[in-house]
Design an enzyme around this catalytic site. Sequence first.
Site, PDB file in Angstrom:
ATOM      1  N   GLY A  66       2.753   2.069  10.790  1.00 46.79           N
ATOM      2  CA  GLY A  66       3.676   3.189  10.662  1.00 46.79           C
ATOM      3  C   GLY A  66       4.352   3.579  11.964  1.00 46.79           C
ATOM      4  O   GLY A  66       4.948   4.644  12.069  1.00 46.79           O
ATOM      5  N   ASN A 122       0.872  -1.175   0.000  1.00 42.17           N
ATOM      6  CA  ASN A 122       0.000   0.000   0.000  1.00 42.17           C
ATOM      7  C   ASN A 122       0.906   1.221   0.000  1.00 42.17           C
ATOM      8  O   ASN A 122       1.520   1.541   1.013  1.00 42.17           O
ATOM      9  CB  ASN A 122      -0.894  -0.038   1.247  1.00 42.17           C
ATOM     10  CG  ASN A 122      -1.750   1.206   1.370  1.00 42.17           C
ATOM     11  OD1 ASN A 122      -1.785   2.045   0.472  1.00 42.17           O
ATOM     12  ND2 ASN A 122      -2.446   1.325   2.497  1.00 42.17           N
ATOM     13  N   TRP A 123       0.985   1.872  -1.155  1.00 43.60           N
ATOM     14  CA  TRP A 123       1.903   3.013  -1.260  1.00 43.60           C
ATOM     15  C   TRP A 123       1.387   4.248  -0.525  1.00 43.60           C
ATOM     16  O   TRP A 123       2.118   5.221  -0.363  1.00 43.60           O
ATOM     17  CB  TRP A 123       2.132   3.378  -2.729  1.00 43.60           C
ATOM     18  CG  TRP A 123       2.845   2.345  -3.541  1.00 43.60           C
ATOM     19  CD1 TRP A 123       3.259   1.099  -3.136  1.00 43.60           C
ATOM     20  CD2 TRP A 123       3.225   2.452  -4.916  1.00 43.60           C
ATOM     21  NE1 TRP A 123       3.863   0.434  -4.176  1.00 43.60           N
ATOM     22  CE2 TRP A 123       3.859   1.237  -5.274  1.00 43.60           C
ATOM     23  CE3 TRP A 123       3.104   3.448  -5.894  1.00 43.60           C
ATOM     24  CZ2 TRP A 123       4.357   0.992  -6.559  1.00 43.60           C
ATOM     25  CZ3 TRP A 123       3.592   3.219  -7.163  1.00 43.60           C
ATOM     26  CH2 TRP A 123       4.219   2.005  -7.487  1.00 43.60           C
ATOM     27  N   LYS A 124       0.109   4.243  -0.168  1.00 42.05           N
ATOM     28  CA  LYS A 124      -0.512   5.421   0.477  1.00 42.05           C
ATOM     29  C   LYS A 124      -0.291   6.657  -0.407  1.00 42.05           C
ATOM     30  O   LYS A 124      -0.296   6.510  -1.628  1.00 42.05           O
ATOM     31  CB  LYS A 124      -0.003   5.580   1.914  1.00 42.05           C
ATOM     32  CG  LYS A 124      -0.170   4.275   2.703  1.00 42.05           C
ATOM     33  CD  LYS A 124       0.051   4.392   4.180  1.00 42.05           C
ATOM     34  CE  LYS A 124      -0.150   3.027   4.833  1.00 42.05           C
ATOM     35  NZ  LYS A 124      -0.038   3.054   6.285  1.00 42.05           N
ATOM     36  N   GLY A 181       2.977  -1.217   4.163  1.00 37.62           N
ATOM     37  CA  GLY A 181       3.013   0.214   3.886  1.00 37.62           C
ATOM     38  C   GLY A 181       4.426   0.658   3.535  1.00 37.62           C
ATOM     39  O   GLY A 181       4.912   0.441   2.421  1.00 37.62           O
ATOM     40  N   GLY A 182       5.108   1.260   4.504  1.00 33.38           N
ATOM     41  CA  GLY A 182       6.427   1.857   4.277  1.00 33.38           C
ATOM     42  C   GLY A 182       7.408   0.968   3.517  1.00 33.38           C
ATOM     43  O   GLY A 182       8.093   1.428   2.593  1.00 33.38           O
ATOM     44  N   HIS A 222      -9.401   0.964   4.989  1.00 35.76           N
ATOM     45  CA  HIS A 222      -8.127   1.155   5.696  1.00 35.76           C
ATOM     46  C   HIS A 222      -8.358   2.071   6.900  1.00 35.76           C
ATOM     47  O   HIS A 222      -9.162   3.009   6.834  1.00 35.76           O
ATOM     48  CB  HIS A 222      -7.090   1.752   4.744  1.00 35.76           C
ATOM     49  CG  HIS A 222      -5.708   1.707   5.319  1.00 35.76           C
ATOM     50  ND1 HIS A 222      -5.275   2.616   6.265  1.00 35.76           N
ATOM     51  CD2 HIS A 222      -4.695   0.844   5.125  1.00 35.76           C
ATOM     52  CE1 HIS A 222      -4.036   2.308   6.610  1.00 35.76           C
ATOM     53  NE2 HIS A 222      -3.657   1.242   5.945  1.00 35.76           N
ATOM     54  N   SER A 255       3.852  -2.298  10.214  1.00 33.83           N
ATOM     55  CA  SER A 255       5.307  -2.320  10.423  1.00 33.83           C
ATOM     56  C   SER A 255       5.947  -3.654  10.033  1.00 33.83           C
ATOM     57  O   SER A 255       6.896  -4.111  10.681  1.00 33.83           O
ATOM     58  CB  SER A 255       5.653  -1.935  11.861  1.00 33.83           C
ATOM     59  OG  SER A 255       5.155  -0.636  12.154  1.00 33.83           O
TER      60      SER A 255
HETATM   61  P1  13P Z   1       3.230   0.185   7.589  1.00 36.91           P
HETATM   62  O1  13P Z   1       3.732  -1.094   6.959  1.00 36.91           O
HETATM   63  O2  13P Z   1       3.938   1.410   7.087  1.00 36.91           O
HETATM   64  O3  13P Z   1       3.150   0.101   9.069  1.00 36.91           O
HETATM   65  O4  13P Z   1       1.703   0.365   7.070  1.00 36.91           O
HETATM   66  C1  13P Z   1       0.849  -0.714   7.123  1.00 36.91           C
HETATM   67  C2  13P Z   1      -0.373  -0.337   6.380  1.00 36.91           C
HETATM   68  O5  13P Z   1      -1.120   0.529   6.788  1.00 36.91           O
HETATM   69  C3  13P Z   1      -0.643  -1.018   5.105  1.00 36.91           C
HETATM   70  O6  13P Z   1      -1.925  -0.736   4.652  1.00 36.91           O
END
Ligand code: 13P
Length: 253
Positions: free
Chosen positions: A175, A9-11, A236-237, A97, A215
């Site tokens: 995150g 998920n690149w956000k 995410g990250g 989300h 994370s």
């Molecule tokens: P992180 O991996 O950055 O904690 O984010 C997880 C997330 O929200 C994926 O949708």
Amino acid sequence: MARKIVAGNWKMNKTVNEGVQLVEELKNELAKVDTSDVTVVVSPPYVNLSEAVKTAQGSPVNVSAQNVHQEESGAYTGEISAQMLKSVGVGYVIIGHSERREYFGENATDIAKKVDAVITQGLTPIYCCGEVKEERESGNQNEVVGGQISSELFHLSPEDFGKVVIAYEPVWAIGTGLTASPDQAQDMHAFIRDFVSEKYGQEIAEETSILYGGSCKPSNAAEIFSKKDVDGGLIGGASLKAEDFVGIITAFN
Ligand code: 13P
């Protein structure tokens, strides 16, 4: 057996060109490893989707959107429908989300309708659920997640439920660098699978992919993914760098 899936998920990250570059890098890296057992998904921002789909063609990389509007068309300024997403070649859509729930006020009714809209278009919902820190600290995580799933997914027919991917994302782990321990993830995933089994039966429950998110990184993915009821991750990250994301994808091997 549930399909193994690693979805990024690149956000709100990556311009169109940066996104194309990341998909290219992923394609190159994935060409060197065996991905036959894992479905790989990336979720760029809306404006990147078209180019990401074109760039990913012929590779193991599938493309997802991060959100959708529940209506098919109409006067909803700034919104994007499932039909539109389908028209650019997207195969998956992240729904519910925690960032959308928290910052954009999405509620259970919206989320249930979004799931319907996505399934109607033949796309796969990646449905997110998870408790906040206070709910975990007071031991209410199962009630919270069970409540989300029953009010947002349990209206589906068994056939349609079978099309849903569930992502368990404890909000306190997103995150923050705080990951659920592999046992905490396993406990919740087992709870979700049992809960689904009570409603739809064991066969559908066993076929449902339940991903962990929060994370997740190359250094902890293998241990989390080794748990019986963890079928992959929503990342995410660590999905923003090809090397890290591939490190997570190959954590199954
Ligand atoms: P992180 O991996 O950055 O904690 O984010 C997880 C997330 O929200 C994926 O949708």
